[in-house]
Design a protein around this motif. Structure first.
Motif, short mmCIF file in Angstrom:
data_model
loop_
_atom_site.label_atom_id
_atom_site.label_comp_id
_atom_site.label_asym_id
_atom_site.label_seq_id
_atom_site.Cartn_x
_atom_site.Cartn_y
_atom_site.Cartn_z
N SER A 62 0.81 -1.23 0.00
CA SER A 62 0.00 0.00 0.00
C SER A 62 0.84 1.27 0.00
O SER A 62 0.33 2.34 -0.34
CB SER A 62 -0.95 0.01 1.20
N VAL A 63 2.11 1.16 0.36
CA VAL A 63 2.95 2.37 0.44
C VAL A 63 4.16 2.30 -0.48
O VAL A 63 4.90 3.28 -0.60
CB VAL A 63 3.42 2.63 1.89
N LYS A 64 4.33 1.18 -1.13
CA LYS A 64 5.50 0.99 -1.99
C LYS A 64 5.53 2.06 -3.07
O LYS A 64 4.52 2.34 -3.73
CB LYS A 64 5.45 -0.40 -2.61
N GLY A 65 6.68 2.68 -3.22
CA GLY A 65 6.82 3.74 -4.21
C GLY A 65 6.44 5.12 -3.70
O GLY A 65 6.72 6.12 -4.35
N ARG A 66 5.84 5.16 -2.53
CA ARG A 66 5.45 6.47 -1.95
C ARG A 66 6.18 6.75 -0.66
O ARG A 66 6.45 7.90 -0.33
CB ARG A 66 3.94 6.50 -1.69
N PHE A 67 6.47 5.71 0.09
CA PHE A 67 7.14 5.87 1.39
C PHE A 67 8.57 5.35 1.30
O PHE A 67 8.85 4.40 0.57
CB PHE A 67 6.41 5.08 2.48
N THR A 68 9.44 5.97 2.06
CA THR A 68 10.83 5.54 2.13
C THR A 68 11.27 5.49 3.58
O THR A 68 11.13 6.48 4.31
CB THR A 68 11.75 6.50 1.36
N ILE A 69 11.79 4.34 3.98
CA ILE A 69 12.34 4.20 5.32
C ILE A 69 13.85 4.33 5.24
O ILE A 69 14.49 3.82 4.30
CB ILE A 69 11.91 2.86 5.96
N SER A 70 14.43 5.00 6.19
CA SER A 70 15.88 5.17 6.21
C SER A 70 16.33 5.37 7.64
O SER A 70 15.52 5.58 8.54
CB SER A 70 16.30 6.36 5.34
#
Length: 129
Positions: A62-70
Motif C-alpha cells: 500500500s505504500v511501496k513507491g510512496r514511502f521511504t524508510i531510512s
C-alpha cells in the motif's frame, strides 16, 4: 528500550511528511526497526521495516513507491518519508523494534506487528483537505 515517534500532523492530500523515530538511552544502530500504523477501527499494520544496518528495507504494498524508510546512525534516528499522501494514510504511526540479538526478516516483522517487542508512542498523521 524506549522509542518515540514524532513528526505527525495535518497534511493535505498529495502532500509529503517525514516521521522520525528516536531512541532514548541507547544506540539504534544494529536494531531492526519497523514503522506501523493504526487507523480508527482498523487493525495495526506494518508499513515499512529496515534492517539493523539499513541495507534491507521492506514496504507494504500500500505504500511501496510512496514511502521511504531510512536511518541516520549519526543522529540515532530512523525516518519514514511519506509522499503522495491520501486519506487512507491517515492513522497513528508507531515505530517498534525487537531485541537486537534477534534477527528476523524485515518482511516477517512488518507482516506481524504482534512480534514486535518494544513500541514507541505514536504520532498522528491526518491527511485531509
Amino acid at each position: 528500550v524506549q522509542l518515540q515517534a514524532f513528526g505527525g500532523g495535518l497534511i493535505q492530500p498529495g502532500g509529503s511528511l517525514r516521521l522520525s523515530c528516536a531512541a532514548s538511552g541507547f544506540n539504534l544502530y544494529g536494531w531492526q526497526i519497523g514503522w506501523f500504523r493504526q487507523a480508527p477501527g482498523k487493525e495495526r499494520e506494518g508499513v515499512a521495516c529496515i534492517s539493523g544496518d539499513g541495507g534491507v528495507k521492506y514496504y507494504a504494498d500500500s505504500v511501496k513507491g510512496r514511502f521511504t524508510i531510512s536511518r541516520d546512525n549519526a543522529k540515532n534516528l530512523v525516518y519514514l518519508q511519506m509522499s503522495r499522501l491520501t486519506a487512507e494514510d491517515s492513522a497513528v504511526y508507531y515505530c517498534a523494534t525487537i531485541p537486537r540479538t534477534v534477527i528476523r526478516p524485515e518482511s516477517a516483522m512488518c507482516n506481524n506487528y504482534r512480534s514486535m517487542r518494544w513500541w514507541g508512542e505514536g504520532t498522528l498523521v491526518t491527511v485531509s483537505s
